[in-house]
Design a protein around this motif. Structure first.
Motif, PDB file in Angstrom:
ATOM      1  N   SER A 113      87.028  43.331  14.525  1.00 21.63           N
ATOM      2  CA  SER A 113      88.410  42.862  14.433  1.00 21.63           C
ATOM      3  C   SER A 113      89.238  43.856  13.643  1.00 21.63           C
ATOM      4  CB  SER A 113      88.481  41.477  13.761  1.00 21.63           C
ATOM      5  OG  SER A 113      87.690  40.532  14.442  1.00 21.63           O
ATOM      6  N   ASP A 114      90.533  43.841  13.910  1.00 23.15           N
ATOM      7  CA  ASP A 114      91.495  44.608  13.124  1.00 23.15           C
ATOM      8  C   ASP A 114      92.104  43.653  12.121  1.00 23.15           C
ATOM      9  OD1 ASP A 114      93.316  46.322  12.082  1.00 23.15           O
ATOM     10  OD2 ASP A 114      94.642  46.359  13.837  1.00 23.15           O
ATOM     11  N   TRP A 115      91.619  43.724  10.898  1.00 23.25           N
ATOM     12  CA  TRP A 115      92.059  42.771   9.881  1.00 23.25           C
ATOM     13  C   TRP A 115      92.456  43.546   8.633  1.00 23.25           C
ATOM     14  CZ3 TRP A 115      88.817  38.107   7.652  1.00 23.25           C
ATOM     15  CH2 TRP A 115      89.678  37.263   6.946  1.00 23.25           C
ATOM     16  N   ASN A 116      93.726  43.790   8.511  1.00 23.09           N
ATOM     17  CA  ASN A 116      94.274  44.422   7.318  1.00 23.09           C
ATOM     18  C   ASN A 116      95.003  43.353   6.519  1.00 23.09           C
ATOM     19  OD1 ASN A 116      96.013  45.969   5.489  1.00 23.09           O
ATOM     20  ND2 ASN A 116      95.362  47.741   6.694  1.00 23.09           N
ATOM     21  N   SER A 119      98.734  43.188   6.600  1.00 19.19           N
ATOM     22  CA  SER A 119      99.406  43.014   7.876  1.00 19.19           C
ATOM     23  C   SER A 119      99.832  41.557   8.057  1.00 19.19           C
ATOM     24  CB  SER A 119      98.486  43.426   9.035  1.00 19.19           C
ATOM     25  OG  SER A 119      99.088  43.147  10.274  1.00 19.19           O
ATOM     26  N   PRO A 120     101.059  41.308   8.511  1.00 17.12           N
ATOM     27  CA  PRO A 120     101.502  39.916   8.691  1.00 17.12           C
ATOM     28  C   PRO A 120     100.885  39.233   9.910  1.00 17.12           C
ATOM     29  CG  PRO A 120     103.201  41.445   9.428  1.00 17.12           C
ATOM     30  CD  PRO A 120     102.110  42.282   8.813  1.00 17.12           C
ATOM     31  N   THR A 121     100.287  40.010  10.819  1.00 18.54           N
ATOM     32  CA  THR A 121      99.718  39.416  12.034  1.00 18.54           C
ATOM     33  C   THR A 121      98.336  38.820  11.814  1.00 18.54           C
ATOM     34  OG1 THR A 121      98.831  41.570  12.697  1.00 18.54           O
ATOM     35  CG2 THR A 121     101.032  40.982  13.490  1.00 18.54           C
ATOM     36  N   GLY A 122      97.696  39.112  10.681  1.00 21.11           N
ATOM     37  CA  GLY A 122      96.377  38.563  10.405  1.00 21.11           C
ATOM     38  C   GLY A 122      95.290  39.288  11.175  1.00 21.11           C
ATOM     39  N   ARG A 123      94.186  38.598  11.396  1.00 21.75           N
ATOM     40  CA  ARG A 123      93.040  39.213  12.059  1.00 21.75           C
ATOM     41  C   ARG A 123      93.219  39.194  13.567  1.00 21.75           C
ATOM     42  NH1 ARG A 123      88.535  36.875  13.977  1.00 21.75           N
ATOM     43  NH2 ARG A 123      89.045  34.911  12.929  1.00 21.75           N
ATOM     44  N   GLN A 124      92.979  40.358  14.191  1.00 25.34           N
ATOM     45  CA  GLN A 124      93.081  40.488  15.634  1.00 25.34           C
ATOM     46  C   GLN A 124      91.817  41.153  16.163  1.00 25.34           C
ATOM     47  OE1 GLN A 124      95.666  39.263  17.349  1.00 25.34           O
ATOM     48  NE2 GLN A 124      96.788  38.661  15.489  1.00 25.34           N
ATOM     49  N   PHE A 125      91.239  40.584  17.219  1.00 24.41           N
ATOM     50  CA  PHE A 125      90.044  41.160  17.822  1.00 24.41           C
ATOM     51  C   PHE A 125      90.412  42.488  18.497  1.00 24.41           C
ATOM     52  CE2 PHE A 125      87.125  41.601  21.480  1.00 24.41           C
ATOM     53  CZ  PHE A 125      85.929  41.640  20.793  1.00 24.41           C
ATOM     54  N   ASN A 126      89.659  43.553  18.157  1.00 19.98           N
ATOM     55  CA  ASN A 126      89.972  44.876  18.722  1.00 19.98           C
ATOM     56  C   ASN A 126      88.786  45.531  19.415  1.00 19.98           C
ATOM     57  OD1 ASN A 126      88.400  45.478  16.512  1.00 19.98           O
ATOM     58  ND2 ASN A 126      89.765  47.051  15.680  1.00 19.98           N
ATOM     59  N   GLY A 127      87.743  44.772  19.715  1.00 15.65           N
ATOM     60  CA  GLY A 127      86.631  45.316  20.487  1.00 15.65           C
ATOM     61  C   GLY A 127      85.883  46.412  19.761  1.00 15.65           C
ATOM     62  N   LEU A 128      85.785  47.579  20.400  1.00 13.86           N
ATOM     63  CA  LEU A 128      85.008  48.700  19.861  1.00 13.86           C
ATOM     64  C   LEU A 128      85.871  49.721  19.130  1.00 13.86           C
ATOM     65  CD1 LEU A 128      82.647  49.327  22.920  1.00 13.86           C
ATOM     66  CD2 LEU A 128      82.204  47.919  20.901  1.00 13.86           C
ATOM     67  N   ASP A 129      87.094  49.362  18.796  1.00 13.81           N
ATOM     68  CA  ASP A 129      87.980  50.324  18.129  1.00 13.81           C
ATOM     69  C   ASP A 129      87.444  50.748  16.770  1.00 13.81           C
ATOM     70  OD1 ASP A 129      89.597  50.218  20.293  1.00 13.81           O
ATOM     71  OD2 ASP A 129      91.138  48.945  19.384  1.00 13.81           O
ATOM     72  N   ARG A 332      92.591  50.117   0.655  1.00 12.16           N
ATOM     73  CA  ARG A 332      93.236  50.174   1.970  1.00 12.16           C
ATOM     74  C   ARG A 332      93.298  48.812   2.655  1.00 12.16           C
ATOM     75  NH1 ARG A 332      89.446  54.396   1.757  1.00 12.16           N
ATOM     76  NH2 ARG A 332      90.413  56.427   1.361  1.00 12.16           N
ATOM     77  N   SER A 333      92.599  47.828   2.114  1.00  6.09           N
ATOM     78  CA  SER A 333      92.605  46.448   2.643  1.00  6.09           C
ATOM     79  C   SER A 333      92.136  46.374   4.088  1.00  6.09           C
ATOM     80  CB  SER A 333      94.011  45.828   2.522  1.00  6.09           C
ATOM     81  OG  SER A 333      94.412  45.759   1.174  1.00  6.09           O
ATOM     82  N   ASN A 334      91.317  47.332   4.521  1.00  5.82           N
ATOM     83  CA  ASN A 334      90.780  47.324   5.886  1.00  5.82           C
ATOM     84  C   ASN A 334      89.494  46.505   5.927  1.00  5.82           C
ATOM     85  OD1 ASN A 334      92.845  48.915   6.903  1.00  5.82           O
ATOM     86  ND2 ASN A 334      91.780  50.816   6.433  1.00  5.82           N
ATOM     87  N   VAL A 335      89.650  45.181   6.000  1.00  6.26           N
ATOM     88  CA  VAL A 335      88.498  44.298   5.945  1.00  6.26           C
ATOM     89  C   VAL A 335      87.621  44.465   7.180  1.00  6.26           C
ATOM     90  CG1 VAL A 335      87.762  41.896   5.797  1.00  6.26           C
ATOM     91  CG2 VAL A 335      89.752  42.660   4.511  1.00  6.26           C
ATOM     92  N   GLY A 336      88.234  44.553   8.354  1.00  3.38           N
ATOM     93  CA  GLY A 336      87.449  44.676   9.576  1.00  3.38           C
ATOM     94  C   GLY A 336      86.667  45.976   9.633  1.00  3.38           C
ATOM     95  N   TYR A 337      87.331  47.088   9.357  1.00  2.00           N
ATOM     96  CA  TYR A 337      86.664  48.388   9.400  1.00  2.00           C
ATOM     97  C   TYR A 337      85.606  48.495   8.308  1.00  2.00           C
ATOM     98  CZ  TYR A 337      86.107  53.465   9.503  1.00  2.00           C
ATOM     99  OH  TYR A 337      85.584  54.737   9.579  1.00  2.00           O
ATOM    100  N   GLY A 338      85.910  48.003   7.106  1.00  3.26           N
ATOM    101  CA  GLY A 338      84.927  48.043   6.022  1.00  3.26           C
ATOM    102  C   GLY A 338      83.700  47.210   6.323  1.00  3.26           C
ATOM    103  N   THR A 339      83.886  46.057   6.978  1.00  2.00           N
ATOM    104  CA  THR A 339      82.742  45.219   7.343  1.00  2.00           C
ATOM    105  C   THR A 339      81.865  45.909   8.373  1.00  2.00           C
ATOM    106  OG1 THR A 339      84.074  43.240   6.919  1.00  2.00           O
ATOM    107  CG2 THR A 339      82.073  42.956   8.202  1.00  2.00           C
TER     108      THR A 339
END
Length: 368
Positions: A113-116, A119-129, A332-339
């Protein structure tokens, strides 16, 4: 002939009807299917594939709790008194499994997921990004390479620890004092070591070691200015903290070696280095390998000293994977990438430690 009291704790087979067994199996598999369906629907909603109106993950939790109760009840229905005995262990096993499985599945969901947090949009599924970003991230691969270098230094740490253990095992003066003194670094937390040494003694302007370097003619002493010196300084600080751990394990192994073996070796003419290489060192191999493997595990978690002293600098030269992931979360608050990075690192650790343990077992087998 056994008395009636001897049969009090004997569990006999119950006469359980086939209908009762089918009912027990039906409630177990039915609630399990319900849990899978509800969890699957909520996963589709969480990944943005559909919208079923779920506000949170409570329906999946309720379905899982229903399955857990049905599993315990079904054991009694199917197995009778033998099923009641499983109730002493089964609820605790389900609870432990829940604390392991659900965070793992939720972590996998976050990893893709893309979860910063900003970001005001919250968590968004981004596949293999996130995987593509990791594959092209030079700082992450640099942190992995640093972990290889940090782990390779363990051989030097082991040699120093073995030498200190031999020294403390010998009949020297003030042996008890030196044993306590050498263990002092292990009693300090890595945060205390980083501030006491990295932020105080190695401070470039007013630190005592910097002043000593100026006294000997070094104009601008800096222990964290160049990548090579900074990396070596981190290695020394971490080694100073954990060499006593390896030393105390090796010392315990040395004291467990019967003195008769060394005396017999001396009678056979094995003195000094020959006695060590042919008697002491082979007997210490199991302890040595255990100490090295545990030290590798500690080294793979190295983060405290790096975060507090250099924050990964200069230019990521001292970064570890753990400190890099920490900054992805905190700075950087990149929860998705850090996970995702944490999961990849976990897989690497499991594979590496499995390989090392199998290699150690194969290497030890002909010598035992």
């Amino acid at each position: 002939m056994s008395s009636e009291g001897d049969l009090l704790h004997v569990v006999t087979n119950d006469n359980i009807s086939e209908g009762r067994k089918r009912f027990g199996q039906a409630i177990i598999w039915g609630t399990a299917a319900l849990t899978v369906v509800v969890g699957g629907l909520q996963t589709l909603q969480a990944t943005g594939q559909a919208d079923f109106g779920f506000e949170n993950w409570r329906p999946t939790l309720y379905a899982f709790c229903t399955w857990a109760v049905a599993l315990c009840w079904g054991q009694v229905l199917i197995r009778g008194e033998h099923g009641k005995r499983t109730l002493f262990v089964l609820p605790a096993a389900i609870f432990v499994a829940a604390l392991t499985i659900f965070p793992l599945l939720f972590g996998l969901l976050i990893a893709f997921s893309d979860w910063n947090l900003s970001s005001p949009t919250g968590r968004q599924f981004n596949g293999l990004d996130n995987i593509r970003q990791m594959w092209g991230d030079p700082f992450y691969w640099n942190a992995l390479w640093n972990m290889v270098l940090y782990s390779a230094v363990i051989i030097v740490e082991y040699a120093i620890a073995f030498g200190l253990a031999l020294l403390l095992n010998a009949q020297i003066r003030a042996r008890k004092f030196f044993r306590v003194a050498f263990l002092l670094p292990l009693m300090l937390s890595p945060v205390a070591v980083s501030w006491m040494i990295g932020k105080s003694m190695l401070e470039a302007r007013y630190g005592p070691l910097a002043r000593l370097a100026r006294f000997f003619g070094v104009e601008n002493p800096s222990f964290f200015g160049s990548p090579e010196i900074a990396r070596a300084t981190i290695m020394v600080m971490d080694a100073w903290t954990y060499i006593p751990f390896m030393m105390i394990m090796i010392l315990a192994g040395l004291q467990a070696i019967p003195k008769e073996l060394n005396e017999a070796a001396k009678v056979d003419g094995a003195n000094g280095w020959r006695n060590f290489w042919e008697v002491t060192f082979p007997l210490m191999l199991p302890v040595s390998i255990t100490a090295i493997l545990i030290r590798i595990i500690f080294k793979l978690k190295l983060a405290d000293v790096v975060i507090n002293v250099t924050a990964g600098g200069p230019g990521g030269a001292t970064d570890t994977v753990t400190s890099f992931i920490f900054r992805e979360y905190r700075e950087r608050s990149n929860v998705g990438y850090g996970t995702l990075l944490a999961f990849v690192y976990l897989v690497i650790i499991v594979i590496a430690m499995t390989f090392l343990m199998k290699l150690a077992d194969r290497w030890m087998r002909p010598r035992t």
